[in-house]
Write a protein that holds these residues in place. Structure first.
Motif, PDB file in Angstrom:
ATOM      1  N   PRO A 213      49.246   4.109  90.183  1.00  0.00           N
ATOM      2  CA  PRO A 213      50.245   4.614  89.232  1.00  0.00           C
ATOM      3  C   PRO A 213      51.676   4.525  89.582  1.00  0.00           C
ATOM      4  O   PRO A 213      52.186   4.726  90.814  1.00  0.00           O
ATOM      5  N   GLN A 214      52.620   4.342  88.708  1.00  0.00           N
ATOM      6  CA  GLN A 214      54.105   4.098  88.616  1.00  0.00           C
ATOM      7  C   GLN A 214      54.889   4.929  87.795  1.00  0.00           C
ATOM      8  O   GLN A 214      54.255   5.294  86.905  1.00  0.00           O
ATOM      9  N   ASN A 215      56.094   5.056  88.428  1.00  0.00           N
ATOM     10  CA  ASN A 215      56.981   5.745  87.630  1.00  0.00           C
ATOM     11  C   ASN A 215      57.785   5.006  86.597  1.00  0.00           C
ATOM     12  O   ASN A 215      57.182   3.755  86.492  1.00  0.00           O
ATOM     13  N   VAL A 216      58.554   5.313  85.573  1.00  0.00           N
ATOM     14  CA  VAL A 216      58.907   4.479  84.511  1.00  0.00           C
ATOM     15  C   VAL A 216      59.880   3.411  85.078  1.00  0.00           C
ATOM     16  O   VAL A 216      59.705   2.164  84.473  1.00  0.00           O
ATOM     17  N   PHE A 217      60.628   3.658  86.156  1.00  0.00           N
ATOM     18  CA  PHE A 217      61.336   2.383  86.622  1.00  0.00           C
ATOM     19  C   PHE A 217      60.419   1.321  87.040  1.00  0.00           C
ATOM     20  O   PHE A 217      60.449   0.129  86.768  1.00  0.00           O
TER      21      PHE A 217
END
Length: 221
Positions: free
Chosen positions: A175-179
Motif C-alpha cells: 500500500p502506498q500514499n498519494v505521493f
C-alpha cells in the motif's frame, strides 16, 4: 535380343525416366510454393506485429504526457524518482526464439502493474479524466500485442512451446500514499515505454530478415 527389342526397352526406360523426372519437378515446385507461402505468412505476421508495436510506442509517449498533466504541479518530480519492483524493459536471449519468448514474458509481467496504476488513478482522478481512458487503451493494446507476439512465436517456431515466464508472479508494491502512487504510476509507464522501444528495434530487425527472404523466394521461384 535383336536390335528392335533393345530399342523398345530403351524407349520404355526413357519414358519412365521422363515420367519420374516430371514427377520430381512437380514435387519440387509444390514444395517451393509451400515454403514461399510460409515465408509470406511469416513476413505478414512480423510486419503486422511491428506496426502494432510502433502504434503502441507512440501511444505510450502520449500517455506519459497525459499522465504528467493529470498529476499536478510536481509531476516532473514524480517521474524522476526511482522505483523498485518494476519489470525490466531489457529483452534477453541470444537465440531468436529466446528473445521473442522474453518479449512475451515482459509484456505479461506488466499487466498486473497496469491494473494497479488504473485502480490508483481511479481514486485520484475524476471519472471523466482522459487519463483513465488512455490507461484502458494501454491495457487493451498491450494484450493485443502480447497475443500477436504469441502468434508470431508459434508461426516461426511451430515445434517449440512458448515457455512459461520465469520468476513466478509479478511483485506489486505494498500500500502506498498519494505521493508514492504518483511516482509508481509514472515509473510503470516510462519503463513500459522503454520496453516498447526495445521490442520495436527487435521486430524491425526481424522484419528486415524475414521479409527479405520472402522477396528472395518470390524473385527466384
Amino acid at each position: 535380343m535383336n536390335g528392335h527389342v533393345k530399342n523398345m526397352h530403351f524407349q520404355k526406360f526413357m519414358e519412365s525416366a521422363a515420367t519420374l523426372f516430371s514427377f520430381l519437378l512437380l514435387m519440387t515446385a509444390n514444395s517451393t510454393k509451400t515454403v514461399a507461402a510460409s515465408r509470406n505468412q511469416q513476413c505478414e505476421i512480423t510486419l503486422q506485429t511491428w506496426k502494432l508495436t510502433k502504434l503502441a510506442q507512440k501511444e505510450s509517449v502520449d500517455l506519459i504526457k497525459t499522465y504528467k498533466a493529470s498529476q499536478g504541479e510536481m509531476s516532473e518530480l514524480f517521474c524522476k524518482v526511482s522505483v523498485n519492483n518494476i519489470p525490466d524493459p531489457n529483452i534477453s536471449g541470444l537465440e531468436l526464439s529466446d528473445r521473442i519468448a522474453s518479449i512475451y514474458a515482459h509484456l505479461q509481467a506488466f499487466f498486473p502493474h497496469f491494473k494497479r496504476v488504473y485502480e490508483q488513478q481511479t481514486d485520484l482522478q475524476s471519472p471523466t479524466s482522459p487519463l483513465l481512458t488512455e490507461l484502458i487503451r494501454l491495457r487493451d493494446r498491450s494484450r493485443s500485442l502480447a497475443y500477436r507476439i504469441s502468434d508470431l512465436y508459434h508461426n516461426l517456431f511451430p515445434n517449440l512451446p512458448l515457455p512459461e515466464p520465469a520468476g513466478g508472479p509479478t511483485t506489486l508494491p505494498p500500500p502506498q500514499n498519494v505521493f508514492q502512487q504518483k511516482v509508481y504510476g509514472c515509473a510503470v509507464l516510462n519503463t513500459y515505454k522503454d520496453l516498447l522501444s526495445n521490442i520495436f528495434l527487435d521486430l524491425r530487425t526481424l522484419k528486415r530478415k524475414v521479409c527479405r527472404r520472402r522477396i528472395y523466394m518470390n524473385v527466384f521461384f
